[in-house]
Design a protein around this motif. Structure first.
Motif, PDB file in Angstrom:
ATOM      1  N   SER A 180      63.805  27.788  68.664  1.00 23.41           N
ATOM      2  CA  SER A 180      63.687  26.377  69.014  1.00 23.41           C
ATOM      3  C   SER A 180      63.504  26.143  70.507  1.00 23.41           C
ATOM      4  N   CYS A 232      57.300  19.840  69.410  1.00 26.31           N
ATOM      5  CA  CYS A 232      58.522  19.339  68.771  1.00 26.31           C
ATOM      6  C   CYS A 232      59.044  18.088  69.466  1.00 26.31           C
ATOM      7  N   LYS A 250      62.846  15.995  69.713  1.00 25.85           N
ATOM      8  CA  LYS A 250      64.271  16.062  69.401  1.00 25.85           C
ATOM      9  C   LYS A 250      64.955  14.773  69.837  1.00 25.85           C
ATOM     10  N   LYS A 281      68.254  14.829  65.245  1.00 28.06           N
ATOM     11  CA  LYS A 281      66.939  14.992  64.621  1.00 28.06           C
ATOM     12  C   LYS A 281      66.087  15.946  65.431  1.00 28.06           C
ATOM     13  N   SER A 282      65.457  16.885  64.741  1.00 25.95           N
ATOM     14  CA  SER A 282      64.488  17.787  65.356  1.00 25.95           C
ATOM     15  C   SER A 282      63.304  17.900  64.414  1.00 25.95           C
ATOM     16  N   GLU A 283      62.135  17.588  64.926  1.00 27.04           N
ATOM     17  CA  GLU A 283      60.960  17.547  64.056  1.00 27.04           C
ATOM     18  C   GLU A 283      59.720  18.008  64.817  1.00 27.04           C
ATOM     19  N   LYS A 284      58.908  18.805  64.178  1.00 27.67           N
ATOM     20  CA  LYS A 284      57.649  19.243  64.783  1.00 27.67           C
ATOM     21  C   LYS A 284      56.573  18.224  64.425  1.00 27.67           C
ATOM     22  N   LEU A 285      56.066  17.518  65.439  1.00 27.44           N
ATOM     23  CA  LEU A 285      55.087  16.466  65.209  1.00 27.44           C
ATOM     24  C   LEU A 285      53.659  16.984  65.204  1.00 27.44           C
ATOM     25  N   GLN A 306      55.987   5.564  65.717  1.00 26.77           N
ATOM     26  CA  GLN A 306      56.951   5.803  64.649  1.00 26.77           C
ATOM     27  C   GLN A 306      58.132   4.853  64.780  1.00 26.77           C
ATOM     28  N   GLU A 362      72.585   9.557  58.653  1.00 26.18           N
ATOM     29  CA  GLU A 362      71.466  10.315  59.224  1.00 26.18           C
ATOM     30  C   GLU A 362      70.445   9.386  59.880  1.00 26.18           C
ATOM     31  N   GLU A 382      66.269   8.889  60.316  1.00 29.96           N
ATOM     32  CA  GLU A 382      64.949   9.233  59.808  1.00 29.96           C
ATOM     33  C   GLU A 382      63.872   8.665  60.723  1.00 29.96           C
ATOM     34  N   ASP A 433      56.541   7.322  60.001  1.00 28.13           N
ATOM     35  CA  ASP A 433      55.227   7.178  60.625  1.00 28.13           C
ATOM     36  C   ASP A 433      54.702   5.768  60.391  1.00 28.13           C
TER      37      ASP A 433
END
Length: 281
Positions: free
Chosen positions: A168, A190, A192, A201-205, A232, A240, A242, A245
Motif C-alpha cells: 500500500s 489510490c 485514502k 477508506k482506501s480505494e484504487k480509483l 464522487q 462505514e 462509502e 460515483d
C-alpha cells in the motif's frame, strides 16, 4: 485566491493573475529563475500576500492589490545542499507562519512578520510533497507514503497516518481536509480517507497518478494522469464510509490542480489551461 484574484503558477517561471469577476487576465508576475512548484495566498496584517516557491529553493512574497506591483515584496532562499534543493509545497496558518515542504525531507516554519526561520520539523524519510492546515493542525504528505500531523501552536509532532496493508506504500501527491476528515491521493492511483486519524477508506480509483484532490462537504473531486475530473459523493453512516460515483468530466490534458470557489470548480491542466466549471452545469 484572494482579494478578487486567482493566481496560477507554471514551470515557465511566471505567476499569472486573473480577475475572479470575469476571469480575464490582469497581470503576469516575473522574478523566479527556476520553475515555480507551489503558490499560496494569505492575509497578513490587513494586507493580502501571494507567496510562491520554486525548484531552486526560492521563496518570493508578492503584495496583492489593485496595483499589483511586479517586483516581489521580499524573497529568500532555503539553504539546502544542491542535491536536496527545491520547495515542493506551501501552506499558511492563522498563527503568523508560512510553511514550506521541501526535497530535503523537512517542513520549515517562516515568520510572516520578518520572514525569519522559526523552526524546522523533521520526521519524513523523503520529499515533503503536500501540506494542508485544518483545526489547529498542519498535515504533511511525503513521497515516503506517510502523512504526519503537527500542532500549529508549538510545531510539535502529533501523529503519523500510515496504511500498513502490504503493497500500500506509494508517494502522497495531494491532501485535502474538511472537518475531521483527511483525504489523500497517491502516485499509484489510490485514494485514502482518514477520520479522526483513523483510516476508514482506501480505494484504487485509477491505474495512474492522482495529482489533485479536493474535499468540499460531502463532495469529492479528484484528477490526474487519466485526464479526467472525477466527482464522487461521500456517504457516511455509523459503521462505514462509502464513496458513490457521480460524474466524470473529460479533459484535454493531465489534471494538476483543483480548487472549489463560489459554486465553481477551477481546474489547472498540464497544457497550461485553466478550466472553470459551474457546479450546476
Amino acid at each position: 485566491m484572494e482579494g478578487g484574484f486567482l493566481f496560477s503558477s507554471s514551470y515557465d517561471k511566471t505567476i499569472n493573475v486573473w480577475s475572479l469577476q470575469d476571469f480575464s487576465h490582469v497581470q503576469t508576475l516575473k522574478g523566479h529563475e527556476h520553475k515555480i512548484t507551489a503558490i499560496v495566498v494569505v492575509d497578513n496584517d490587513n494586507q493580502s500576500l501571494c507567496v510562491s516557491g520554486d525548484s531552486g529553493s526560492g521563496i518570493f512574497v508578492w503584495r496583492v492589490g489593485t496595483s499589483l506591483k511586479q517586483e516581489p515584496l521580499n524573497k529568500w532562499y532555503e539553504t539546502n545542499d544542491w542535491i536536496y534543493r527545491g520547495v515542493h509545497c506551501l501552506a499558511v496558518s492563522g498563527t503568523g507562519y508560512l510553511y514550506t515542504g521541501s526535497r530535503d525531507k523537512s517542513i520549515k516554519a517562516w515568520s510572516l512578520e520578518d520572514y525569519s526561520l522559526g523552526c524546522t520539523m523533521i520526521g519524513h524519510k523523503s520529499t515533503v510533497s503536500c501540506l494542508a492546515v485544518a483545526s489547529g493542525i498542519l498535515y504533511s504528505g511525503s513521497w515516503d507514503g506517510s502523512i504526519r500531523s503537527w500542532w500549529l501552536t508549538d510545531h510539535s509532532p502529533l501523529s503519523v497516518l500510515e496504511d500498513d496493508a502490504p503493497g500500500s506504500i506509494a508517494p502522497v501527491l495531494s491532501i485535502s481536509t474538511e472537518a475531521n476528515f483527511v483525504v489523500s491521493s497517491y502516485e499509484n492511483g489510490c485514494l485514502k480517507i482518514w477520520k479522526d486519524d483513523v483510516l476508514v477508506k482506501s480505494e484504487k480509483l485509477q491505474n495512474a497518478s492522482i495529482y489533485a484532490v479536493k474535499l468540499n462537504g460531502k463532495w469529492l473531486y479528484t484528477g490526474g494522469m487519466n485526464k479526467a475530473i472525477n466527482i464522487q459523493e461521500l456517504l457516511e453512516d455509523k459503521s462505514e464510509l462509502e464513496i458513490r460515483d457521480v460524474a466524470s468530466i473529460s479533459c484535454d490534458s493531465i489534471v494538476t490542480s483543483i480548487l472549489y470557489w463560489d459554486e465553481k470548480l477551477i481546474v489547472g491542466l498540464s497544457n497550461r489551461e485553466i478550466k472553470v466549471y459551474d457546479k450546476g452545469s
